[in-house]
Design a protein around this motif. Structure first.
Motif, short mmCIF file in Angstrom:
data_model
loop_
_atom_site.label_atom_id
_atom_site.label_comp_id
_atom_site.label_asym_id
_atom_site.label_seq_id
_atom_site.Cartn_x
_atom_site.Cartn_y
_atom_site.Cartn_z
N LEU A 358 0.82 -1.21 0.00
CA LEU A 358 0.00 0.00 0.00
C LEU A 358 0.86 1.26 0.00
O LEU A 358 0.33 2.37 0.09
N ASP A 359 2.15 1.09 -0.08
CA ASP A 359 3.07 2.22 -0.18
C ASP A 359 3.15 2.64 -1.65
O ASP A 359 3.79 1.97 -2.47
N LEU A 360 2.49 3.74 -1.98
CA LEU A 360 2.42 4.18 -3.37
C LEU A 360 3.43 5.25 -3.70
O LEU A 360 3.40 5.81 -4.80
N GLY A 361 4.32 5.57 -2.78
CA GLY A 361 5.29 6.63 -3.00
C GLY A 361 6.28 6.30 -4.11
O GLY A 361 6.47 5.14 -4.51
N ALA A 362 6.93 7.35 -4.58
CA ALA A 362 7.89 7.17 -5.67
C ALA A 362 9.12 6.38 -5.23
O ALA A 362 9.79 5.75 -6.06
N ASN A 363 9.42 6.38 -3.94
CA ASN A 363 10.60 5.68 -3.42
C ASN A 363 10.31 4.25 -2.99
O ASN A 363 11.17 3.59 -2.41
N SER A 364 9.11 3.76 -3.24
CA SER A 364 8.74 2.41 -2.84
C SER A 364 9.49 1.38 -3.69
O SER A 364 9.48 1.45 -4.93
N THR A 365 10.12 0.43 -3.03
CA THR A 365 10.86 -0.61 -3.75
C THR A 365 9.96 -1.77 -4.18
O THR A 365 10.23 -2.43 -5.18
N THR A 366 8.88 -2.00 -3.44
CA THR A 366 7.93 -3.07 -3.77
C THR A 366 6.86 -2.51 -4.70
O THR A 366 6.32 -1.44 -4.46
N LYS A 367 6.56 -3.27 -5.75
CA LYS A 367 5.57 -2.84 -6.72
C LYS A 367 4.40 -3.82 -6.74
O LYS A 367 4.54 -5.00 -6.37
N ASN A 368 3.25 -3.33 -7.17
CA ASN A 368 2.10 -4.19 -7.42
C ASN A 368 2.15 -4.69 -8.87
O ASN A 368 2.76 -4.04 -9.73
N TYR A 369 1.48 -5.81 -9.13
CA TYR A 369 1.54 -6.42 -10.46
C TYR A 369 0.17 -6.31 -11.13
O TYR A 369 -0.86 -6.60 -10.51
N TRP A 370 0.18 -5.91 -12.39
CA TRP A 370 -1.06 -5.83 -13.18
C TRP A 370 -0.89 -6.66 -14.44
O TRP A 370 -0.13 -6.32 -15.34
N PHE A 371 -1.58 -7.82 -14.50
CA PHE A 371 -1.55 -8.71 -15.64
C PHE A 371 -2.80 -8.45 -16.48
O PHE A 371 -3.92 -8.45 -15.96
N HIS A 372 -2.61 -8.27 -17.77
CA HIS A 372 -3.77 -8.08 -18.65
C HIS A 372 -3.39 -8.32 -20.09
O HIS A 372 -2.21 -8.38 -20.45
N ARG A 373 -4.42 -8.50 -20.91
CA ARG A 373 -4.28 -8.63 -22.36
C ARG A 373 -5.05 -7.49 -23.03
O ARG A 373 -5.85 -6.82 -22.38
N PRO A 374 -4.83 -7.31 -24.34
CA PRO A 374 -5.65 -6.31 -25.04
C PRO A 374 -7.13 -6.66 -25.01
O PRO A 374 -7.53 -7.79 -24.67
N ASN A 375 -7.97 -5.70 -25.38
CA ASN A 375 -9.42 -5.91 -25.34
C ASN A 375 -9.85 -6.95 -26.38
O ASN A 375 -9.21 -7.14 -27.41
N TYR A 376 -10.97 -7.61 -26.08
CA TYR A 376 -11.57 -8.60 -26.98
C TYR A 376 -12.99 -8.16 -27.29
O TYR A 376 -13.74 -7.75 -26.41
N ASP A 377 -13.37 -8.27 -28.56
CA ASP A 377 -14.75 -8.05 -28.99
C ASP A 377 -15.42 -9.40 -29.14
O ASP A 377 -14.96 -10.25 -29.92
N ILE A 378 -16.53 -9.60 -28.41
CA ILE A 378 -17.21 -10.89 -28.48
C ILE A 378 -18.01 -11.01 -29.77
O ILE A 378 -18.35 -12.11 -30.20
N PHE A 379 -18.29 -9.90 -30.44
CA PHE A 379 -18.92 -9.89 -31.77
C PHE A 379 -18.65 -8.53 -32.39
O PHE A 379 -18.21 -7.58 -31.72
N SER A 380 -18.91 -8.43 -33.68
CA SER A 380 -18.73 -7.13 -34.36
C SER A 380 -20.06 -6.45 -34.64
O SER A 380 -20.13 -5.22 -34.66
N GLU A 381 -21.12 -7.23 -34.85
CA GLU A 381 -22.43 -6.65 -35.12
C GLU A 381 -23.51 -7.60 -34.65
O GLU A 381 -23.44 -8.81 -34.91
N CYS A 382 -24.51 -7.06 -33.97
CA CYS A 382 -25.66 -7.85 -33.50
C CYS A 382 -26.90 -7.00 -33.71
O CYS A 382 -27.08 -5.98 -33.03
N SER A 383 -27.76 -7.41 -34.62
CA SER A 383 -28.93 -6.59 -34.97
C SER A 383 -29.95 -7.44 -35.71
O SER A 383 -29.80 -8.66 -35.83
N TYR A 384 -30.99 -6.74 -36.21
CA TYR A 384 -31.98 -7.38 -37.08
C TYR A 384 -31.64 -7.05 -38.53
O TYR A 384 -31.31 -5.91 -38.86
N GLU A 385 -31.74 -8.06 -39.39
CA GLU A 385 -31.58 -7.86 -40.82
C GLU A 385 -32.69 -8.62 -41.54
O GLU A 385 -32.82 -9.83 -41.38
N ALA A 386 -33.50 -7.86 -42.27
CA ALA A 386 -34.63 -8.44 -43.00
C ALA A 386 -35.57 -9.19 -42.06
O ALA A 386 -36.09 -10.26 -42.42
N GLY A 387 -35.75 -8.64 -40.85
CA GLY A 387 -36.68 -9.25 -39.90
C GLY A 387 -36.13 -10.44 -39.16
O GLY A 387 -36.87 -11.10 -38.43
#
Length: 409
Positions: A358-387
């Motif tokens: 919880l030491d967020l200062g600039a002189n903190s030697t211990t860091k927190n880790y953030w693991f992530h990937r780029p964003n994912y789109d579960i679909f590109s278009e979802c709508s009605y077409e021709a009913g």
């Protein structure tokens, strides 16, 4: 001939009125009765004091009445002379993910932890799962029966032109239905041995406050859905040597509103004596009509990813202070891992935060880790077409990551 009452020559009512006028002007004579009563010790009161007695009226709180507004100045009970940088659900970090890293003292690792990567690569899902997820997307975006007035749509080239308002499914309901269906499919695959160790809460609030380089920060966020577990997620083994980004000439406090009226209390929605009180995964919703930059521009990709990180950081911080007390301001005895998922109904961003200090200062030697990937789109278009319903470019990797997150322990 009309019959009327017989009138007397001298009307008696007139005589009564005149009599009262004359008698009302008489001055009462002093009889000496008051003096005799005072000699006997009897108190004499003025008749006007008895007739027009002052009654003390008590204020009664009536349910439903409008409360008196409290002035937002030094008279406010929560006013402090020290300014606080207040972060809420509608706050946007203009510096994006680099600013969020410096603010939370977190280094970025552009991949998931090894146990999640192995789970994604090794899992084998039945073919019926993709069919169910496709149906869940259609059911939440186009097949639901809700019809409400949707937000206004503006044309950048014609800012003064008002387009006709359209009706459809609200943004909140779309995301709630979609996340609920994904969780339901995940629980079916995991089985009772795993789902019995998970508890889900809707609309959970988390609050916490921290100091960084002599400045006070207050965090208050809401998670639309939170998964709690009976056992905390195991910390990632190993040490990562990555430098924090350089924001110069900006500071990590830029675009965060300053407040003099605030509370520094810590709030976590579950008590420690509850079996399933460990934070596992939080699900947050991004609405572009409610979350915008201060200058009015839309939220960028980096700013959206920063929201995923900060919200996971607030949840982990609130849990750490609940376990170890508000006085903790350094390395944690045991790291806290929180998984974070943010979506707007189509785009998903997955991340895992390991809170080491919880030491967020600039002189903190211990860091927190953030693991992530780029964003994912579960679909590109979802709508009605021709009913008929139309779903284009369905991405099954989103549910596979979703499933790996839920089963991680």
């Amino acid at each position: 001939m009309r019959l009327t009452n017989k009138l007397c020559a001298q009307h008696i009512g007139w005589h009564f009125k005149k009599h009262w006028l004359v008698q009302g002007k008489r001055v009462p004579k002093e009889t000496g009765a008051a003096a005799e009563l005072l000699k006997l010790g009897v108190q004499v009161k003025n008749p006007e004091d008895l007739v027009n007695a002052k009654i003390e009226r008590k204020l009664v709180d009536i349910v439903g009445t409008r409360e008196k507004t409290i002035p937002e100045d030094s008279r406010h009970p929560d006013w402090h002379s020290t300014v606080c940088h207040s972060y809420s659900d509608k706050s946007v970090l203009i510096g994006g993910l680099p600013q969020a890293q410096v603010l939370t003292n977190s280094i970025e690792i552009q991949t998931f932890p090894k146990q999640i990567e192995d789970a994604i690569a090794s899992q084998q899902l039945p073919n019926s799962v993709d069919k169910s997820i496709r149906h869940a997307i259609l059911a939440s975006h186009v097949l639901d029966a809700e019809q409400v007035k949707l937000p206004k749509v503006s044309v950048p080239d014609r800012p003064a032109f008002n387009l006709p308002r359209s009706y459809g499914i609200s943004h909140e309901r779309v995301n709630r239905l979609l996340v609920n269906k994904l969780l339901q499919e995940t629980e079916k695959l995991a089985g009772r041995p795993v789902s019995i160790r998970r508890k889900i809460i809707d609309n959970a609030t988390f609050k916490s406050s921290l100091s960084k380089d002599g400045e006070l920060f207050g965090f208050s966020i809401n998670a639309e859905k939170v998964v709690f577990a009976n056992r905390a997620i195991e910390a990632v083994k190993g040490k990562f040597e990555v430098e924090l980004p350089d924001l110069y000439p900006m500071k990590s406090t830029i675009s965060i509103p300053k407040r003099h009226i605030y509370q520094t209390d810590n709030f976590y929605p579950l008590r420690t004596d509850i079996s399933c009180s460990n934070p596992h995964t939080i699900f947050t919703v991004f609405n572009k009509h409610q979350v915008r930059n201060a200058h009015g521009s839309e939220v960028s990709l980096s700013q959206l990813q920063a929201r995923t990180l900060v919200k996971a950081f607030v949840v982990a911080t609130a849990r750490a202070k609940q376990l170890h007390g508000d006085s903790l301001n350094g390395a944690l005895p045991k790291p806290i891992v929180v998984q974070s998922v943010q979506t707007d109904g189509r785009t998903f961003h997955f991340g895992v935060l390991q809170l080491n200090t919880l030491d967020l200062g600039a002189n903190s030697t211990t860091k927190n880790y953030w693991f992530h990937r780029p964003n994912y789109d579960i679909f590109s278009e979802c709508s009605y077409e021709a009913g008929r319903t139309h779903l284009e470019n369905y991405n099954g990797d989103v549910f596979r990551i979703f499933n790996a997150f839920y089963n991680n322990s």
